[in-house]
Design a protein around this motif. Sequence first.
Motif, PDB file in Angstrom:
ATOM      1  N   SER A 131      36.332  25.416  74.796  1.00 37.50           N
ATOM      2  CA  SER A 131      36.717  24.716  76.027  1.00 37.50           C
ATOM      3  C   SER A 131      37.689  23.578  75.725  1.00 37.50           C
ATOM      4  CB  SER A 131      35.476  24.160  76.730  1.00 37.50           C
ATOM      5  OG  SER A 131      34.637  25.207  77.146  1.00 37.50           O
ATOM      6  N   LYS A 132      37.402  22.858  74.651  1.00 36.83           N
ATOM      7  CA  LYS A 132      38.260  21.724  74.305  1.00 36.83           C
ATOM      8  C   LYS A 132      39.662  22.185  73.928  1.00 36.83           C
ATOM      9  CE  LYS A 132      39.012  17.386  73.710  1.00 36.83           C
ATOM     10  NZ  LYS A 132      38.944  16.462  74.866  1.00 36.83           N
ATOM     11  N   ILE A 133      39.748  23.190  73.077  1.00 39.41           N
ATOM     12  CA  ILE A 133      41.055  23.691  72.643  1.00 39.41           C
ATOM     13  C   ILE A 133      41.803  24.311  73.816  1.00 39.41           C
ATOM     14  CG2 ILE A 133      42.190  25.471  71.246  1.00 39.41           C
ATOM     15  CD1 ILE A 133      40.328  24.826  68.986  1.00 39.41           C
ATOM     16  N   SER A 134      41.094  25.057  74.655  1.00 39.98           N
ATOM     17  CA  SER A 134      41.732  25.660  75.834  1.00 39.98           C
ATOM     18  C   SER A 134      42.347  24.584  76.716  1.00 39.98           C
ATOM     19  CB  SER A 134      40.713  26.465  76.637  1.00 39.98           C
ATOM     20  OG  SER A 134      40.244  27.562  75.893  1.00 39.98           O
ATOM     21  N   SER A 135      41.608  23.501  76.920  1.00 39.53           N
ATOM     22  CA  SER A 135      42.106  22.408  77.750  1.00 39.53           C
ATOM     23  C   SER A 135      43.352  21.767  77.141  1.00 39.53           C
ATOM     24  CB  SER A 135      41.001  21.355  77.920  1.00 39.53           C
ATOM     25  OG  SER A 135      41.485  20.224  78.612  1.00 39.53           O
ATOM     26  N   LEU A 136      43.327  21.519  75.837  1.00 38.08           N
ATOM     27  CA  LEU A 136      44.466  20.893  75.152  1.00 38.08           C
ATOM     28  C   LEU A 136      45.697  21.795  75.162  1.00 38.08           C
ATOM     29  CD1 LEU A 136      42.596  19.354  72.074  1.00 38.08           C
ATOM     30  CD2 LEU A 136      43.574  18.100  74.019  1.00 38.08           C
ATOM     31  N   VAL A 137      45.465  23.088  74.944  1.00 37.36           N
ATOM     32  CA  VAL A 137      46.576  24.042  74.918  1.00 37.36           C
ATOM     33  C   VAL A 137      47.210  24.160  76.307  1.00 37.36           C
ATOM     34  CG1 VAL A 137      47.176  26.483  74.607  1.00 37.36           C
ATOM     35  CG2 VAL A 137      45.711  25.339  72.943  1.00 37.36           C
ATOM     36  N   VAL A 162      52.231  31.515  62.456  1.00 32.54           N
ATOM     37  CA  VAL A 162      53.241  30.612  63.007  1.00 32.54           C
ATOM     38  C   VAL A 162      52.889  29.152  62.724  1.00 32.54           C
ATOM     39  CG1 VAL A 162      54.372  29.822  65.122  1.00 32.54           C
ATOM     40  CG2 VAL A 162      53.825  32.242  64.828  1.00 32.54           C
ATOM     41  N   SER A 163      51.603  28.824  62.877  1.00 30.87           N
ATOM     42  CA  SER A 163      51.168  27.456  62.594  1.00 30.87           C
ATOM     43  C   SER A 163      49.687  27.454  62.263  1.00 30.87           C
ATOM     44  CB  SER A 163      51.445  26.531  63.782  1.00 30.87           C
ATOM     45  OG  SER A 163      50.640  26.897  64.883  1.00 30.87           O
ATOM     46  N   SER A 164      49.238  26.341  61.686  1.00 27.49           N
ATOM     47  CA  SER A 164      47.824  26.240  61.326  1.00 27.49           C
ATOM     48  C   SER A 164      47.386  24.780  61.332  1.00 27.49           C
ATOM     49  CB  SER A 164      47.576  26.864  59.943  1.00 27.49           C
ATOM     50  OG  SER A 164      48.314  26.171  58.945  1.00 27.49           O
ATOM     51  N   PHE A 165      46.064  24.607  61.393  1.00 27.15           N
ATOM     52  CA  PHE A 165      45.487  23.264  61.426  1.00 27.15           C
ATOM     53  C   PHE A 165      44.119  23.349  60.775  1.00 27.15           C
ATOM     54  CE2 PHE A 165      42.717  20.192  63.633  1.00 27.15           C
ATOM     55  CZ  PHE A 165      43.409  19.009  63.384  1.00 27.15           C
ATOM     56  N   SER A 166      43.858  22.461  59.814  1.00 25.75           N
ATOM     57  CA  SER A 166      42.576  22.506  59.108  1.00 25.75           C
ATOM     58  C   SER A 166      42.143  21.089  58.747  1.00 25.75           C
ATOM     59  CB  SER A 166      42.699  23.351  57.838  1.00 25.75           C
ATOM     60  OG  SER A 166      41.458  23.418  57.172  1.00 25.75           O
ATOM     61  N   LYS A 167      40.870  20.774  59.029  1.00 22.77           N
ATOM     62  CA  LYS A 167      40.359  19.441  58.736  1.00 22.77           C
ATOM     63  C   LYS A 167      38.883  19.487  58.352  1.00 22.77           C
ATOM     64  CE  LYS A 167      43.549  16.228  59.567  1.00 22.77           C
ATOM     65  NZ  LYS A 167      43.816  15.025  58.754  1.00 22.77           N
ATOM     66  N   SER A 168      38.503  18.631  57.396  1.00 24.37           N
ATOM     67  CA  SER A 168      37.104  18.407  57.043  1.00 24.37           C
ATOM     68  C   SER A 168      36.777  16.963  57.382  1.00 24.37           C
ATOM     69  CB  SER A 168      36.876  18.659  55.555  1.00 24.37           C
ATOM     70  OG  SER A 168      37.141  20.014  55.234  1.00 24.37           O
ATOM     71  N   LEU A 169      35.683  16.760  58.106  1.00 21.32           N
ATOM     72  CA  LEU A 169      35.325  15.411  58.548  1.00 21.32           C
ATOM     73  C   LEU A 169      34.199  14.836  57.699  1.00 21.32           C
ATOM     74  CD1 LEU A 169      36.325  17.140  61.160  1.00 21.32           C
ATOM     75  CD2 LEU A 169      35.655  15.085  62.378  1.00 21.32           C
ATOM     76  N   GLU A 210      35.662  17.408  68.454  1.00 18.26           N
ATOM     77  CA  GLU A 210      36.409  17.235  69.708  1.00 18.26           C
ATOM     78  C   GLU A 210      37.329  16.012  69.642  1.00 18.26           C
ATOM     79  OE1 GLU A 210      33.658  19.089  73.250  1.00 18.26           O
ATOM     80  OE2 GLU A 210      33.032  17.180  72.374  1.00 18.26           O
ATOM     81  N   GLU A 211      36.820  14.912  69.091  1.00 25.33           N
ATOM     82  CA  GLU A 211      37.632  13.703  68.945  1.00 25.33           C
ATOM     83  C   GLU A 211      38.843  13.967  68.057  1.00 25.33           C
ATOM     84  OE1 GLU A 211      35.156  10.589  67.482  1.00 25.33           O
ATOM     85  OE2 GLU A 211      33.832  10.598  69.237  1.00 25.33           O
ATOM     86  N   LEU A 212      38.610  14.684  66.966  1.00 27.58           N
ATOM     87  CA  LEU A 212      39.696  15.032  66.048  1.00 27.58           C
ATOM     88  C   LEU A 212      40.755  15.863  66.755  1.00 27.58           C
ATOM     89  CD1 LEU A 212      40.925  15.407  63.143  1.00 27.58           C
ATOM     90  CD2 LEU A 212      39.492  17.451  62.988  1.00 27.58           C
ATOM     91  N   LEU A 213      40.304  16.877  67.492  1.00 29.66           N
ATOM     92  CA  LEU A 213      41.240  17.748  68.215  1.00 29.66           C
ATOM     93  C   LEU A 213      42.057  16.947  69.232  1.00 29.66           C
ATOM     94  CD1 LEU A 213      38.897  20.827  68.814  1.00 29.66           C
ATOM     95  CD2 LEU A 213      40.868  20.742  67.280  1.00 29.66           C
ATOM     96  N   GLU A 214      41.388  16.054  69.929  1.00 29.05           N
ATOM     97  CA  GLU A 214      42.057  15.218  70.930  1.00 29.05           C
ATOM     98  C   GLU A 214      43.175  14.389  70.303  1.00 29.05           C
ATOM     99  OE1 GLU A 214      42.705  14.071  74.732  1.00 29.05           O
ATOM    100  OE2 GLU A 214      40.809  15.110  74.306  1.00 29.05           O
ATOM    101  N   GLN A 215      42.927  13.889  69.114  1.00 33.61           N
ATOM    102  CA  GLN A 215      43.860  12.985  68.464  1.00 33.61           C
ATOM    103  C   GLN A 215      45.004  13.702  67.737  1.00 33.61           C
ATOM    104  OE1 GLN A 215      41.333  10.621  65.935  1.00 33.61           O
ATOM    105  NE2 GLN A 215      40.276   9.652  67.652  1.00 33.61           N
ATOM    106  N   GLU A 216      44.725  14.848  67.138  1.00 36.15           N
ATOM    107  CA  GLU A 216      45.685  15.419  66.194  1.00 36.15           C
ATOM    108  C   GLU A 216      46.125  16.856  66.460  1.00 36.15           C
ATOM    109  OE1 GLU A 216      44.531  14.956  62.121  1.00 36.15           O
ATOM    110  OE2 GLU A 216      43.542  13.030  62.470  1.00 36.15           O
ATOM    111  N   VAL A 226      47.260  18.999  68.930  1.00 38.31           N
ATOM    112  CA  VAL A 226      48.494  19.449  69.599  1.00 38.31           C
ATOM    113  C   VAL A 226      49.718  19.117  68.756  1.00 38.31           C
ATOM    114  CG1 VAL A 226      49.967  19.161  71.617  1.00 38.31           C
ATOM    115  CG2 VAL A 226      47.495  19.390  71.899  1.00 38.31           C
ATOM    116  N   GLU A 227      49.796  17.872  68.286  1.00 35.68           N
ATOM    117  CA  GLU A 227      50.963  17.462  67.496  1.00 35.68           C
ATOM    118  C   GLU A 227      51.059  18.230  66.189  1.00 35.68           C
ATOM    119  OE1 GLU A 227      53.501  15.480  68.155  1.00 35.68           O
ATOM    120  OE2 GLU A 227      52.756  15.186  70.189  1.00 35.68           O
ATOM    121  N   ALA A 228      49.908  18.487  65.567  1.00 34.87           N
ATOM    122  CA  ALA A 228      49.900  19.131  64.253  1.00 34.87           C
ATOM    123  C   ALA A 228      50.112  20.634  64.323  1.00 34.87           C
ATOM    124  CB  ALA A 228      48.573  18.837  63.550  1.00 34.87           C
ATOM    125  N   CYS A 229      49.669  21.263  65.409  1.00 35.28           N
ATOM    126  CA  CYS A 229      49.669  22.724  65.442  1.00 35.28           C
ATOM    127  C   CYS A 229      50.624  23.337  66.466  1.00 35.28           C
ATOM    128  CB  CYS A 229      48.244  23.208  65.750  1.00 35.28           C
ATOM    129  SG  CYS A 229      47.942  24.950  65.384  1.00 35.28           S
TER     130      CYS A 229
END
Length: 334
Positions: free
Chosen positions: A240-246, A294-301, A321-327, A329-332
């Motif tokens: 849901s979070k990624i769908s909203s951001l995309v 085409v693009s990728s995004f990977s993070k360990s918290l 979710e906080e990470l996705l909100e912050q980084e 769209v710009e990163a991926c």
Amino acid sequence: MLIHTKTRKIARAIFCFLLMLVILSCTSVPKTEKPLWADSFSVNQVFPSSEYITALGYAKKKEMAASVADGNLASYFSKEVSAVTRAGQRLSNTEEARENISREIIIKSQIELFGIKHTEYYFDSQSKNYIVCAYISREEAWAVLEPKLNIHYSSLSKNISQVKNQKGLKTVIKANKILSNTSDFEDLYYTALFIFPNRCEKYSGLMEDIMNLKQRLPSLTREVKIKINTKGDGDGRIYSKISSLVTDAGFTICKSGENHIMNVDVDITEQITGKVHAVYPQISVVVSDGKETVSSFSKSLEKVAAFNSTTVQKMALSRIEELLEQEFVEACLR
């Protein structure tokens, strides 16, 4: 009779002395005529508008007069360049306000590059003010602008030609990257257009390409149809979070008919030590167009911990979710 003659001689001597003083005062302190540049109606006779940009400053002190002249020059310069900018761009009210504010700052700092010069001070006895004219040579300004324009022109022309007739997320990402680096060129171009419009033809084609790319970008973004697949997402919060951001970024989310696949892998595996539940949240996103990544995004918290599974899972998902909100769209996607 002798006394009368002596009196006349003394009177004649005094008259001659006074006359000499008048003559000396007129020759030693000549009346200074107001120079042509000190009058707004005749300043162009000294500094033709085709060759110079000018502004007058009036003040009781010399230094203040120069400061006023510089401020008037910057204000006029900014106003004229902004007018040229608005004529070349089509912006919404919000965008226009933001562009104008940033452009005012840029122009007022950019004007310093051209080396403002000043005339000598003239003291106007009627107004009791010092007058000075601040001026910029258009030729000297162009000599500063042209090399800078050429540097941007060379790199931007090559990059824009590579995305002109392309589509897909790869093109959107590249277009966003190009447009994020065009502001310096645009500021230089509109300034140059105000200074010497007939010399800007070389750069007009590139400026048109930039404007066209800006106008095309929203539709190029909508044409990217993405199907999102998630793994390890539990109750679907990350989907849901990624769908909203995309969607907010302007892309199209679909269940079928996609031209891009976004695979999302969420890892919120628990480690239990005694009564403490700990999770090291991780997320990995890979976007492909069916042929290549085409693009990728990977993070360990950092670790999150709690005394029960439900709490630690919610905490881990909130962190992601906080990470996705912050980084994300710009990163991926940009």
